[in-house]
Design a protein around this motif. Structure first.
Motif, PDB file in Angstrom:
ATOM      1  N   ARG A  20       1.311  -1.274   0.111  1.00 40.35           N
ATOM      2  CA  ARG A  20       0.199   0.293  -0.333  1.00 40.35           C
ATOM      3  C   ARG A  20       0.648   1.221  -0.398  1.00 40.35           C
ATOM      4  O   ARG A  20       0.340   2.143  -0.867  1.00 40.35           O
ATOM      5  N   ALA A  21       1.562   1.291   0.999  1.00 37.40           N
ATOM      6  CA  ALA A  21       2.919   2.504   0.428  1.00 37.40           C
ATOM      7  C   ALA A  21       3.144   2.337  -0.781  1.00 37.40           C
ATOM      8  O   ALA A  21       3.612   3.985  -0.594  1.00 37.40           O
ATOM      9  N   ARG A  22       3.725   1.337  -1.059  1.00 40.32           N
ATOM     10  CA  ARG A  22       4.612   1.959  -2.912  1.00 40.32           C
ATOM     11  C   ARG A  22       3.189   2.120  -3.574  1.00 40.32           C
ATOM     12  O   ARG A  22       3.942   3.324  -4.427  1.00 40.32           O
ATOM     13  N   GLY A  23       2.603   1.821  -3.065  1.00 33.75           N
ATOM     14  CA  GLY A  23       1.400   2.753  -3.855  1.00 33.75           C
ATOM     15  C   GLY A  23       0.687   3.934  -4.262  1.00 33.75           C
ATOM     16  O   GLY A  23       0.624   4.719  -5.050  1.00 33.75           O
ATOM     17  N   THR A  24       0.467   4.271  -2.864  1.00 30.08           N
ATOM     18  CA  THR A  24       0.909   5.733  -2.443  1.00 30.08           C
ATOM     19  C   THR A  24       2.148   6.823  -2.631  1.00 30.08           C
ATOM     20  O   THR A  24       2.101   7.571  -4.172  1.00 30.08           O
ATOM     21  N   LEU A  25       2.945   5.859  -3.027  1.00 32.33           N
ATOM     22  CA  LEU A  25       4.300   6.416  -3.626  1.00 32.33           C
ATOM     23  C   LEU A  25       4.311   6.542  -5.527  1.00 32.33           C
ATOM     24  O   LEU A  25       4.530   8.117  -5.766  1.00 32.33           O
ATOM     25  N   ARG A  26       4.154   5.971  -6.111  1.00 40.20           N
ATOM     26  CA  ARG A  26       3.100   5.507  -7.706  1.00 40.20           C
ATOM     27  C   ARG A  26       2.018   5.862  -7.436  1.00 40.20           C
ATOM     28  O   ARG A  26       2.492   7.072  -8.927  1.00 40.20           O
ATOM     29  N   ALA A  27       1.698   6.798  -7.085  1.00 32.41           N
ATOM     30  CA  ALA A  27       0.477   7.623  -7.256  1.00 32.41           C
ATOM     31  C   ALA A  27       0.644   9.030  -7.545  1.00 32.41           C
ATOM     32  O   ALA A  27       0.136  10.239  -7.699  1.00 32.41           O
ATOM     33  N   GLY A  28       2.026   9.477  -5.929  1.00 30.58           N
ATOM     34  CA  GLY A  28       2.319  10.270  -5.637  1.00 30.58           C
ATOM     35  C   GLY A  28       3.261  11.047  -7.113  1.00 30.58           C
ATOM     36  O   GLY A  28       3.040  12.253  -7.696  1.00 30.58           O
ATOM     37  N   VAL A  29       4.185  10.261  -7.627  1.00 34.43           N
ATOM     38  CA  VAL A  29       5.189  10.513  -8.961  1.00 34.43           C
ATOM     39  C   VAL A  29       3.860  10.485 -10.062  1.00 34.43           C
ATOM     40  O   VAL A  29       3.640  11.486 -11.179  1.00 34.43           O
ATOM     41  N   VAL A  30       2.572   9.939 -10.332  1.00 35.75           N
ATOM     42  CA  VAL A  30       2.071   9.965 -10.918  1.00 35.75           C
ATOM     43  C   VAL A  30       1.277  11.853 -11.356  1.00 35.75           C
ATOM     44  O   VAL A  30       1.225  12.393 -12.602  1.00 35.75           O
ATOM     45  N   ARG A  31       0.418  12.519  -9.857  1.00 36.65           N
ATOM     46  CA  ARG A  31       0.750  13.705  -9.732  1.00 36.65           C
ATOM     47  C   ARG A  31       1.534  14.228 -10.202  1.00 36.65           C
ATOM     48  O   ARG A  31       1.157  15.193 -11.063  1.00 36.65           O
ATOM     49  N   ALA A  32       2.660  13.940  -9.683  1.00 39.19           N
ATOM     50  CA  ALA A  32       3.857  14.914 -10.410  1.00 39.19           C
ATOM     51  C   ALA A  32       3.826  15.498 -12.086  1.00 39.19           C
ATOM     52  O   ALA A  32       4.527  16.179 -12.426  1.00 39.19           O
ATOM     53  N   LEU A  33       3.807  14.271 -12.179  1.00 39.57           N
ATOM     54  CA  LEU A  33       4.359  14.114 -14.013  1.00 39.57           C
ATOM     55  C   LEU A  33       2.867  14.606 -14.907  1.00 39.57           C
ATOM     56  O   LEU A  33       2.971  15.667 -15.343  1.00 39.57           O
ATOM     57  N   LEU A  34       1.615  14.676 -13.743  1.00 43.62           N
ATOM     58  CA  LEU A  34       0.496  15.638 -14.790  1.00 43.62           C
ATOM     59  C   LEU A  34       0.764  17.080 -14.378  1.00 43.62           C
ATOM     60  O   LEU A  34       0.255  18.134 -15.448  1.00 43.62           O
ATOM     61  N   THR A  35       1.148  17.239 -13.134  1.00 49.18           N
ATOM     62  CA  THR A  35       1.618  18.891 -12.952  1.00 49.18           C
ATOM     63  C   THR A  35       3.138  19.617 -13.376  1.00 49.18           C
ATOM     64  O   THR A  35       3.077  20.474 -13.583  1.00 49.18           O
ATOM     65  N   GLY A  36       3.522  18.392 -14.281  1.00 46.45           N
ATOM     66  CA  GLY A  36       4.623  18.457 -14.953  1.00 46.45           C
ATOM     67  C   GLY A  36       6.138  18.699 -14.281  1.00 46.45           C
ATOM     68  O   GLY A  36       7.105  19.044 -14.778  1.00 46.45           O
ATOM     69  N   ASP A  37       6.150  18.225 -12.970  1.00 45.94           N
ATOM     70  CA  ASP A  37       6.994  17.901 -12.038  1.00 45.94           C
ATOM     71  C   ASP A  37       7.969  17.425 -12.772  1.00 45.94           C
ATOM     72  O   ASP A  37       8.454  16.168 -11.541  1.00 45.94           O
ATOM     73  N   THR A  38       8.323  17.112 -14.145  1.00 42.77           N
ATOM     74  CA  THR A  38       9.306  15.784 -14.014  1.00 42.77           C
ATOM     75  C   THR A  38      10.567  15.777 -13.039  1.00 42.77           C
ATOM     76  O   THR A  38      11.234  14.621 -13.039  1.00 42.77           O
ATOM     77  N   VAL A  39      11.210  16.224 -12.520  1.00 38.97           N
ATOM     78  CA  VAL A  39      12.176  16.468 -11.936  1.00 38.97           C
ATOM     79  C   VAL A  39      12.316  15.672 -10.418  1.00 38.97           C
ATOM     80  O   VAL A  39      12.576  15.336 -10.050  1.00 38.97           O
ATOM     81  N   LEU A  40      10.520  16.190 -10.244  1.00 38.74           N
ATOM     82  CA  LEU A  40      10.960  15.183  -8.973  1.00 38.74           C
ATOM     83  C   LEU A  40      10.377  14.288  -8.822  1.00 38.74           C
ATOM     84  O   LEU A  40      10.996  13.317  -8.151  1.00 38.74           O
ATOM     85  N   ALA A  41       9.329  13.810  -9.985  1.00 36.36           N
ATOM     86  CA  ALA A  41       9.618  11.962 -10.415  1.00 36.36           C
ATOM     87  C   ALA A  41      10.295  11.242 -10.976  1.00 36.36           C
ATOM     88  O   ALA A  41       9.994  10.085 -10.301  1.00 36.36           O
ATOM     89  N   SER A  42      11.013  11.940 -11.794  1.00 37.10           N
ATOM     90  CA  SER A  42      12.611  11.253 -12.133  1.00 37.10           C
ATOM     91  C   SER A  42      13.414  11.314 -10.991  1.00 37.10           C
ATOM     92  O   SER A  42      14.378  10.079 -10.732  1.00 37.10           O
TER      93      SER A  42
END
Length: 502
Positions: free
Chosen positions: A276-298
Motif C-alpha cells: 500500500r505504501a508503494r502504491g501511494t508513492l507511485r500515485a504521488g509520482v503520477v500526480r507529479a508527472l501530471l503537474t509537469g514536475d518531471t524533476v521530482l518524479a524522476s
C-alpha cells in the motif's frame, strides 16, 4: 545441501553390531537384500506368522514350529515370509536345536530371504531394542535436519529477494525441483528445467488455480513424476503458486515444504502494508508527472525503481484494474527495473510509462486481467499529461488494447460517446414523431439535403422529387426543430446529430 538419505536401520547395520554377535548363516553370501531398511523386529514360533506381520520386518524364531527335517515345511514357511515382504529371518540357535537347519537355509536362498544366526547368548529382545534405538536415532536425525532446513529457508527469506531466495533455498535443502509462478501464472523462479508433458501440465494447472482465485493445493502426476502445487496469498488476492517435485519426499521433508508455504503466506500478509505504501508513492509520482514536475518524479523513480525509460515513451492507461494486476506489475518491475513505470490513476485504472522502442506485450496482459488499455502516441516524458489524455480517449473506445493513433485516423466523430447518441435522438425526436404520425419522410429528406451540401436541386434529384418539395420539407424541419438551418453552425449540429443517432 540436499536432504540426507533416510538412515533407517538395515540388516547390514544390525550385523555390524559386535555386541549382538549376529552372523549370516553358513554359506550365506552378502547381497543387496541386506541393504533393505528394517521397519521393526518381531519374534514368533508360529507355523504361519504372516497374518500378524507388515512389510520390511525382520522375523526371529527358535524353530519350535518345525517338526523333523522335511524340506517342504521349510519351503512353505519361507515362501510365505517372502510373499509378505519380510526383510530377513533370524534363527535362534541352541534353544530348540543346534545350528541352523540346512533345509531352512536352502529355502531362504531360493526365495532370496537373508538368513542370519542369533546366538544363544543374545536374547531376541536385545535385537529388537537395537533396531528400535536405530529407528529412534534416524527419526531424531531427520527431525534435526528438518529444523535446520526450515532455519536455512527462513534466513534466505530475509534477503532482498526474500520470496525467490526462500524458494531457491528450499530446492537446495530438498534436492528436488522447485518453481515459483507469479499471480499471472508465469514461471518467475525455478531451480532448473522442468521439461516435457509435466511442465505443460504444471503450467496449465497453475493458471486454472489462479483463475479460480481461491486458496488451494493440488498435485500434478505424469508417469513416475509428481509435482505439488500450493497457492500463495489469501483467497481473492492470490500472489502466485509454489510448485515442488514431491517424488521421494518423506514426512519431514514435506513439513519443510509446509513451513515454507506458511511462512510465505505470513510474509505476503505482512507485505500488504508495504504494498500500500508503494502504491501511494507511485500515485504521488503520477500526480507529479501530471503537474509537469518531471524533476521530482524522476528523482523518486531513480531512487526507488531504477528510473523511467528513455524518451520517446508511450503512456498507457487501463480500465479499473484488479489488485492482482498491480501485484503482477510490481513483480515484473522488480525484475526489469527502469524498463517501465506504473502507478494508480485517479480514475481507478493504472497509468503506464513504457519505452516506445521496447514496449510491453500488453495484449496478453489485457486478456489475462480482463482490462481495456489505451496507448498514447510516442512522446517525451515531459508531455505526460496530454499523453495520458490520449491514452484515456483510446481506452474508452473499446476492449483490449487500443492505440490513440488508430482512434485519430478514424476521425473526430468516432470519438463521440454513447451519451451523444441519446442527446442526438432527443434533438431529432420532433421530426421522428411527425414522420411516424403523418407518414412523412422529413428526416430522410433532411439527411439527403445536408449530404448534398444543402443544395435543393441535387437533393431533389437524389430523392426523385421536385425541388419545391425538398424546400417545403426543409422548412417544416426548421419549424419542428426550432432552428434556422440557413447557418452553417446549425446545419453542422444537425448533421452530427444525424450521425450520432445512427
Amino acid at each position: 545441501m540436499s536432504q540426507p538419505a533416510p538412515s533407517a536401520p538395515t540388516l547390514r547395520a544390525l550385523l555390524s553390531r559386535a555386541d549382538l554377535g549376529l552372523r549370516l548363516a553358513p554359506g550365506e553370501r552378502p547381497s543387496a537384500a541386506i541393504e533393505q531398511p528394517i521397519r521393526w523386529v518381531h519374534s514368533s514360533d508360529l507355523a504361519d506368522p504372516t497374518p500378524f506381520l507388515a512389510e520390511e520386518m525382520v522375523i526371529l524364531t527358535t524353530g519350535t514350529q518345525f517338526s523333523g527335517d522335511e524340506r517342504e515345511q521349510y519351503e512353505e514357511y519361507v515362501r510365505r515370509l517372502a510373499h509378505r515382504g519380510v526383510v530377513a529371518l533370524g534363527f535362534g540357535t541352541e534353544v530348540a536345536r543346534a545350528g541352523i537347519p540346512e533345509a531352512l537355509a536352502q529355502a531362504c536362498e531360493e526365495h532370496a530371504v537373508p538368513l542370519f544366526e542369533v546366538p544363544y547368548r543374545t536374547p531376541f529382545i536385545a535385537v529388537a531394542r537395537a533396531v528400535a534405538e536405530a529407528i529412534a536415532a534416524a527419526a531424531y536425525a531427520r527431525r534435526t535436519w528438518a529444523l535446520s532446513a526450515q532455519r536455512a529457508v527462513a534466513l534466505a527469506a530475509l534477503r532482498r529477494d526474500g520470496l525467490g531466495s526462500a524458494v531457491s533455498e528450499l530446492s537446495r535443502q530438498l534436492g528436488v525441483w522447485t518453481g515459483l509462478f507469479d499471480s499471472a501464472g508465469a514461471l518467475v523462479r525455478a531451480s532448473g528445467a522442468l521439461e516435457g508433458e509435466i511442465a505443460d501440465r504444471v503450467q496449465s494447472e497453475c493458471e486454472v488455480m489462479l483463475a479460480r482465485g481461491a486458496s488451494a493445493a493440488g498435485v500434478v502426476r505424469v508417469a513416475e513424476r509428481s509435482v505439488t502445487l500450493q497457492t500463495l496469498g489469501p483467497g481473492g488476492s492470490l500472489r502466485g503458486v509454489l510448485a515442488v517435485a514431491t517424488e521421494g519426499l518423506d514426512e519431514e521433508a514435506r513439513s519443510v515444504v509446509t513451513a515454507v508455504v506458511a511462512m510465505t503466506g505470513f510474509a505476503l500478509e505482512q507485505n500488504e502494508a508495504l504494498a500500500r505504501a508503494r502504491g501511494t508513492l507511485r500515485a504521488g509520482v503520477v500526480r507529479a508527472l501530471l503537474t509537469g514536475d518531471t524533476v521530482l518524479a524522476s528523482e523518486i523513480a531513480d531512487a526507488t525503481w531504477g528510473g523511467f525509460p528513455a524518451d520517446p515513451v508511450v503512456v498507457g492507461l487501463t480500465s479499473a484494474a484488479p489488485d492482482a494486476l498491480a501485484a503482477f506489475l510490481e513483480l515484473r518491475a522488480g525484475r526489469e527495473q527502469g524498463s517501465f513505470f506504473f502507478g494508480p490513476d485517479a480514475s481507478g485504472g493504472i497509468a503506464l510509462v513504457q519505452s516506445a522502442a521496447a514496449p510491453l506485450a500488453l495484449d496478453d496482459l489485457a486478456e489475462r486481467f480482463d482490462v481495456a488499455i489505451g496507448l498514447s502516441e510516442p512522446t517525451a516524458l515531459a508531455s505526460f499529461a496530454p499523453a495520458l489524455e490520449e491514452a484515456r480517449i483510446a481506452r474508452d473506445r473499446g476492449a483490449g488494447v487500443v492505440r490513440f493513433g488508430d482512434v485519430a485516423s478514424a476521425g473526430v466523430l468516432s470519438t463521440l460517446s454513447p451519451d451523444a447518441a441519446s442527446v442526438a435522438r432527443t434533438v431529432l425526436l420532433p421530426i421522428a414523431t411527425h414522420d411516424e404520425t403523418h407518414g412523412t419522410a422529413i428526416l430522410d429528406t433532411l439527411r439527403v439535403w445536408l449530404l448534398h451540401d444543402a443544395r435543393f436541386d441535387d437533393a431533389a434529384r437524389a430523392l426523385g422529387v421536385h425541388r419545391h418539395t425538398v424546400r417545403t420539407r426543409v422548412r417544416l424541419a426548421e419549424r419542428l426543430l426550432d432552428r434556422d438551418l440557413q447557418s452553417f453552425a446549425a446545419r453542422a449540429e444537425i448533421w452530427v446529430a444525424l450521425l450520432a443517432a445512427r
